[in-house]
Motif scaffolding. Structure first.
Motif, PDB file in Angstrom:
ATOM      1  N   MET A 252       0.802  -1.229   0.000  1.00 26.41           N
ATOM      2  CA  MET A 252       0.000   0.000   0.000  1.00 26.41           C
ATOM      3  C   MET A 252       0.832   1.275   0.000  1.00 26.41           C
ATOM      4  O   MET A 252       0.328   2.348  -0.321  1.00 26.41           O
ATOM      5  N   GLY A 253       2.109   1.178   0.346  1.00 28.57           N
ATOM      6  CA  GLY A 253       2.957   2.368   0.289  1.00 28.57           C
ATOM      7  C   GLY A 253       3.682   2.543  -1.030  1.00 28.57           C
ATOM      8  O   GLY A 253       4.510   3.446  -1.154  1.00 28.57           O
ATOM      9  N   GLY A 254       3.383   1.704  -2.012  1.00 32.41           N
ATOM     10  CA  GLY A 254       4.078   1.759  -3.290  1.00 32.41           C
ATOM     11  C   GLY A 254       3.766   3.015  -4.093  1.00 32.41           C
ATOM     12  O   GLY A 254       2.635   3.520  -4.085  1.00 32.41           O
ATOM     13  N   ASP A 255       4.776   3.508  -4.810  1.00 36.75           N
ATOM     14  CA  ASP A 255       4.583   4.712  -5.626  1.00 36.75           C
ATOM     15  C   ASP A 255       3.605   4.460  -6.764  1.00 36.75           C
ATOM     16  O   ASP A 255       2.927   5.395  -7.220  1.00 36.75           O
ATOM     17  N   TYR A 256       3.545   3.214  -7.247  1.00 33.43           N
ATOM     18  CA  TYR A 256       2.654   2.936  -8.380  1.00 33.43           C
ATOM     19  C   TYR A 256       1.189   3.112  -8.007  1.00 33.43           C
ATOM     20  O   TYR A 256       0.360   3.427  -8.866  1.00 33.43           O
ATOM     21  N   LEU A 257       0.849   2.954  -6.728  1.00 30.50           N
ATOM     22  CA  LEU A 257      -0.529   3.196  -6.305  1.00 30.50           C
ATOM     23  C   LEU A 257      -0.833   4.697  -6.295  1.00 30.50           C
ATOM     24  O   LEU A 257      -1.939   5.114  -6.677  1.00 30.50           O
ATOM     25  N   THR A 258       0.159   5.487  -5.873  1.00 24.98           N
ATOM     26  CA  THR A 258      -0.018   6.946  -5.917  1.00 24.98           C
ATOM     27  C   THR A 258      -0.197   7.424  -7.355  1.00 24.98           C
ATOM     28  O   THR A 258      -1.038   8.294  -7.653  1.00 24.98           O
ATOM     29  N   THR A 259       0.590   6.836  -8.265  1.00 25.14           N
ATOM     30  CA  THR A 259       0.469   7.201  -9.683  1.00 25.14           C
ATOM     31  C   THR A 259      -0.900   6.813 -10.229  1.00 25.14           C
ATOM     32  O   THR A 259      -1.517   7.573 -10.999  1.00 25.14           O
ATOM     33  N   ALA A 260      -1.389   5.647  -9.833  1.00 22.82           N
ATOM     34  CA  ALA A 260      -2.704   5.203 -10.310  1.00 22.82           C
ATOM     35  C   ALA A 260      -3.807   6.132  -9.818  1.00 22.82           C
ATOM     36  O   ALA A 260      -4.730   6.457 -10.572  1.00 22.82           O
ATOM     37  N   ARG A 261      -3.698   6.556  -8.581  1.00 24.99           N
ATOM     38  CA  ARG A 261      -4.705   7.501  -8.059  1.00 24.99           C
ATOM     39  C   ARG A 261      -4.588   8.856  -8.771  1.00 24.99           C
ATOM     40  O   ARG A 261      -5.609   9.514  -9.030  1.00 24.99           O
ATOM     41  N   ALA A 262      -3.352   9.281  -9.062  1.00 28.00           N
ATOM     42  CA  ALA A 262      -3.163  10.569  -9.742  1.00 28.00           C
ATOM     43  C   ALA A 262      -3.760  10.559 -11.140  1.00 28.00           C
ATOM     44  O   ALA A 262      -4.128  11.612 -11.675  1.00 28.00           O
ATOM     45  N   LYS A 263      -3.862   9.366 -11.740  1.00 26.69           N
ATOM     46  CA  LYS A 263      -4.477   9.255 -13.064  1.00 26.69           C
ATOM     47  C   LYS A 263      -5.992   9.332 -13.007  1.00 26.69           C
ATOM     48  O   LYS A 263      -6.649   9.313 -14.054  1.00 26.69           O
ATOM     49  N   GLY A 264      -6.533   9.354 -11.791  1.00 32.21           N
ATOM     50  CA  GLY A 264      -7.977   9.488 -11.656  1.00 32.21           C
ATOM     51  C   GLY A 264      -8.716   8.188 -11.419  1.00 32.21           C
ATOM     52  O   GLY A 264      -9.963   8.174 -11.450  1.00 32.21           O
TER      53      GLY A 264
END
Length: 357
Positions: A252-264
């Motif tokens: 859950m702390g992965g950067d790829y999850l932050t990127t996915a959320r940033a994509k909407g």
């Protein structure tokens, strides 16, 4: 002024195309080669493990106290000559090393020997009891694996919430409960009846033996399965839940999850399409180990509920001790676990290409 194209110029592919194609082919071949090396290593490890199981199954049960021949003739007047004849018939008079070599040679060809107490081939006895075990533990494993994955995912995604604390607390409590104790408790409450709670389910067995057929027989077997399946699910789902929860929390702390959320992407889509697939590797191991338990069954639960499967057969064999039957069941139980772990190892590189490189 333009220069005329020569046939060599026309036939020459665009610059870089051949190099890129060769690089792609080389990468594909390298990946296939890495997977084959990974598979070969795992297959070799499984073969060594099976050999170790054969050795262990022979010597482990030789240290069980008791004389199989005297146990079989207990209560029956038997002379020393008759005892010697029985030992010679079962090969117990041979040197230990010769018994071991004979056992390994037969086991590698699928011959697990002859049961002392049932006077029947061990393989036939296992085949007779296997369907009952597959039915009981197969249903239980499917239920508690699905329940553990679902609850573990929800608990991790909402970690720290009341639901997470409740799920984790219940799982830890049930995981620490001995299965035979929980089975006896359920029999007392729901089979015998306590206070206002009537006895709703049978105390044991797989069927009533009333001669019912068709759909009535299916309902009868399902009625007998409720308590043993409930016992296995209550004890088994906790491990899957805790492993899935821990693995997902690490992701859950992965950067790829932050990127996915940033994509909407919505939160549910981020969890389902990104977080959960990357958290599945440890849980895949747990699921395959659970599938290995399908063949092994549950000795304690089957014994408590008098379920006519491999677990009850193993308990009967230990009480003699019936060495060929105990050894054969041990090989089947351990072999099922080895095969399931091998399948999990072979599946890993397909889920995560980084594994096996």
């Amino acid at each position: 002024m333009t220069t005329a194209s020569t046939p060599a110029d026309v036939a020459r592919p665009p610059e870089g195309t051949g190099t890129a194609g060769r690089a792609a082919d080389g990468a594909a071949q390298g990946t296939a080669g890495a997977y084959l090396r990974h598979a070969a290593g795992r297959l070799g490890g499984a073969a060594v493990s099976l050999l170790a199981v054969l050795v262990t199954s022979f010597f482990l049960f030789r240290i069980i106290p008791g004389d199989p021949v005297r146990a079989m003739t207990h209560g029956v007047p038997t002379s020393a000559e008759q005892l010697a004849t029985l030992r010679r018939q079962f090969g117990l008079d041979l040197p230990l090393w010769q018994q071991f070599t004979d056992y390994c040679a037969k086991a590698l060809t699928g011959d697990l020997g002859m049961s002392y107490q049932f006077r029947a081939p061990v393989g036939e006895l296992i085949v007779q009891k296997l369907p009952a075990t597959l039915l009981l533990t197969g249903v239980a494993v499917l239920l508690y694996s699905a329940l553990g994955l679902w609850l573990g995912t929800r608990s991790a995604w909402r970690h720290g919430s009341l639901g997470d604390r409740l799920n984790t607390g219940v799982a830890l409590t049930l995981w620490s409960v001995p299965s035979f104790w929980l089975g006896l408790l359920l029999i007392i409450v729901f089979s015998v009846g306590v206070g206002p709670v009537p006895g709703l389910f049978p105390t044991g067995g797989m069927e009533s033996g009333d001669g019912s057929t068709g759909f009535a027989y299916v309902l009868d077997v399902a009625h007998h399965m409720v308590l043993p399946v409930l016992t296995l699910v209550a004890v088994g789902y906790a491990q899957t839940l805790l492993v899935m929860r821990s693995s997902l929390l690490d992701e859950m702390g992965g950067d790829y999850l932050t990127t996915a959320r940033a994509k909407g992407l919505r939160d549910d889509a981020v969890r389902r399409r990104h977080a959960v697939p990357n958290a599945l590797l440890p849980t895949v191991t747990m699921v395959f180990i659970n599938l290995g338990h399908v063949a092994a069954g549950s000795i304690l639960v089957e014994t408590v509920y008098s379920w006519p499967g491999l677990g009850g057969l193993f308990y009967q064999a230990l009480s003699v001790p019936d060495l060929p039957l105990v050894q054969g069941l041990f090989v089947v139980f351990a072999g099922a676990m080895i095969v399931m772990n091998l399948l999990a190892d072979l599946l890993y590189p397909l889920l995560d290409p980084r594994v096996g490189r």
